[in-house]
Design a protein around this motif. Structure first.
Motif, PDB file in Angstrom:
ATOM      1  N   SER A  39       0.768  -1.052  -0.187  1.00 14.50           N
ATOM      2  CA  SER A  39      -0.086  -0.078  -0.147  1.00 14.50           C
ATOM      3  C   SER A  39       0.766   1.252  -0.071  1.00 14.50           C
ATOM      4  CB  SER A  39      -0.953  -0.047   1.250  1.00 14.50           C
ATOM      5  OG  SER A  39      -1.726  -0.954   1.155  1.00 14.50           O
ATOM      6  N   SER A  40       2.076   1.224   0.747  1.00 14.62           N
ATOM      7  CA  SER A  40       2.488   2.563   0.753  1.00 14.62           C
ATOM      8  C   SER A  40       3.575   2.576  -0.523  1.00 14.62           C
ATOM      9  CB  SER A  40       3.919   2.037   1.954  1.00 14.62           C
ATOM     10  OG  SER A  40       3.530   1.810   3.009  1.00 14.62           O
ATOM     11  N   LYS A  42       2.147   1.675  -3.398  1.00 14.36           N
ATOM     12  CA  LYS A  42       1.118   2.273  -4.257  1.00 14.36           C
ATOM     13  C   LYS A  42       0.621   3.577  -3.834  1.00 14.36           C
ATOM     14  CE  LYS A  42      -3.690   1.284  -5.284  1.00 14.36           C
ATOM     15  NZ  LYS A  42      -4.896   0.396  -4.906  1.00 14.36           N
ATOM     16  N   ASP A  43       0.558   3.954  -2.725  1.00 14.62           N
ATOM     17  CA  ASP A  43       0.342   5.245  -2.536  1.00 14.62           C
ATOM     18  C   ASP A  43       1.179   6.287  -2.918  1.00 14.62           C
ATOM     19  OD1 ASP A  43      -2.018   4.349  -1.377  1.00 14.62           O
ATOM     20  OD2 ASP A  43      -1.302   4.404   0.676  1.00 14.62           O
ATOM     21  N   ALA A  44       2.709   6.080  -2.865  1.00 14.87           N
ATOM     22  CA  ALA A  44       3.649   6.889  -3.487  1.00 14.87           C
ATOM     23  C   ALA A  44       3.825   6.995  -4.889  1.00 14.87           C
ATOM     24  CB  ALA A  44       4.988   6.348  -2.940  1.00 14.87           C
ATOM     25  N   LEU A  46       1.024   6.654  -6.624  1.00 10.56           N
ATOM     26  CA  LEU A  46      -0.301   7.445  -7.276  1.00 10.56           C
ATOM     27  C   LEU A  46      -0.245   8.722  -6.448  1.00 10.56           C
ATOM     28  CD1 LEU A  46      -2.701   4.506  -7.021  1.00 10.56           C
ATOM     29  CD2 LEU A  46      -1.834   5.508  -9.231  1.00 10.56           C
ATOM     30  N   PHE A  47       0.957   9.344  -5.913  1.00 11.68           N
ATOM     31  CA  PHE A  47       0.639  10.619  -5.158  1.00 11.68           C
ATOM     32  C   PHE A  47       0.481  11.754  -6.347  1.00 11.68           C
ATOM     33  CE2 PHE A  47       2.660  14.383  -3.444  1.00 11.68           C
ATOM     34  CZ  PHE A  47       2.024  14.541  -2.483  1.00 11.68           C
ATOM     35  N   THR A  89      -3.424   3.570 -13.271  1.00 14.61           N
ATOM     36  CA  THR A  89      -3.639   2.939 -11.775  1.00 14.61           C
ATOM     37  C   THR A  89      -3.402   1.495 -11.755  1.00 14.61           C
ATOM     38  OG1 THR A  89      -5.597   4.686 -11.426  1.00 14.61           O
ATOM     39  CG2 THR A  89      -5.370   2.726 -10.086  1.00 14.61           C
ATOM     40  N   GLU A  93      -0.031  -0.294  -9.799  1.00 14.01           N
ATOM     41  CA  GLU A  93      -0.586  -1.373  -8.553  1.00 14.01           C
ATOM     42  C   GLU A  93       0.515  -2.512  -8.866  1.00 14.01           C
ATOM     43  OE1 GLU A  93      -4.292  -2.343  -9.079  1.00 14.01           O
ATOM     44  OE2 GLU A  93      -5.419  -0.685  -7.914  1.00 14.01           O
ATOM     45  N   ALA A  96       4.064  -1.224  -7.624  1.00 21.74           N
ATOM     46  CA  ALA A  96       4.077  -1.768  -6.320  1.00 21.74           C
ATOM     47  C   ALA A  96       4.315  -3.116  -6.079  1.00 21.74           C
ATOM     48  CB  ALA A  96       2.788  -0.967  -5.726  1.00 21.74           C
TER      49      ALA A  96
END
Length: 277
Positions: A39-40, A42-44, A46-47, A89, A93, A96
């Motif tokens: 998740s980290s 992925k969030d980075a 997609l930031f 997206t 994923e 990531a």
């Protein structure tokens, strides 16, 4: 039948269920840690919005690849193509998942390769295990992964780690073993400790071979994304799987093309990081 019917399959199955019953709480802890890691990443990734990300990525690739303008421009074009296909997206994923699995695999593989190079007993124990891991069909890894971790990204990552580790272990072991004896003797003559010799002599000399293992680990991690999608891993692999199930050639081809673009970028980037012998 020459030998009696040995219950190998039943024994392995019983062992897997026993491990799940006795150490299920540890599996849950590991699953939570891995889920946070994925998740980290992925969030980075997609930031930033896609266009801003492509600009930043192009600059970073240019700098990391020792100012390889062709690689930077080609990577930018590939990322733009992924965005134009509406797969941004899903691609993030996938990246990531690949980065997470490669990171965990390398954290295990490189120290294991070093230890195997230093200890013949460990090497002879590890070698048949690596043979088993590399020759066992990758689909087989999915069964215990699902039992231990359920469906989703975590079991996909675990199966990917098992599949991607062997080349990194083998090449790390090979790189350390190929360090010239003369260099080690000179280091010993200067009074270096084993740790100093490892970090100042052996690892720098073995780095090209180790980086080849890193490259193979990342590529094998990426090659598992479609198979991992069968047990719930998201990303482009899931898109390919859906395309197969629906016999949708266009959907499967676009997702496959996205995987190819990511593979080429990661492959060329890791190759550019490899020091020349």
């Amino acid at each position: 039948m020459i030998l009696p019917d040995l219950p190998i399959g039943e024994t392995v199955e019983s062992g897997v269920y026993w491990l799940n019953d006795k150490f299920g709480f540890l599996m849950d802890i590991f699953s939570n840690i891995i889920d946070i890691l994925i998740s980290s990443f992925k969030d980075a990734l997609l930031f930033l919005p896609p266009f801003a990300f492509i600009i930043v990525a192009t600059i970073l690739i240019y700098l990391i690849s020792r100012k390889n303008i062709k690689l930077a421009i080609g990577s930018a074009f590939g990322l733009l193509l992924i965005d134009s296909m509406g797969l941004w997206t899903l691609s993030m994923e996938t990246i990531a998942l690949v980065l997470s699995s490669a990171l965990v695999a390398l954290l295990i593989a490189i120290p294991t390769g070093i230890i195997a190079a230093k200890n013949e007993t460990i090497f002879h124990i590890v070698k048949p295990i690596l043979d088993f891991m590399q020759t066992m069909p990758s689909f087989v890894y999915l069964i215990p992964a699902v039992i231990f971790f359920g469906l989703g990204n975590v079991p996909g990552l675990v199966a990917t780690i098992v599949f991607a580790m062997p080349p990194a272990i083998r090449l790390t072991n090979l790189g350390i073993r190929q360090v010239p004896v003369e260099l080690e003797e000179v280091a010993t003559a200067f009074g270096t400790t084993s740790i100093q010799k490892l970090f100042k002599v052996e690892l720098p000399v073995a780095l090209p071979t180790i980086m080849a293992g890193v490259n193979q680990c990342i590529m094998l991690s990426l090659s598992m994304v479609v198979i991992a999608a069968m047990i719930g891993a998201r990303g482009l692999g899931y898109q390919v799987l859906v395309g197969i199930q629906r016999v949708n050639i266009g959907q499967g081809f676009e997702a496959g093309l996205g995987i190819v673009i990511i593979a080429i970028i990661l492959d060329r980037l890791t190759q550019s990081l490899t020091p020349k012998k």
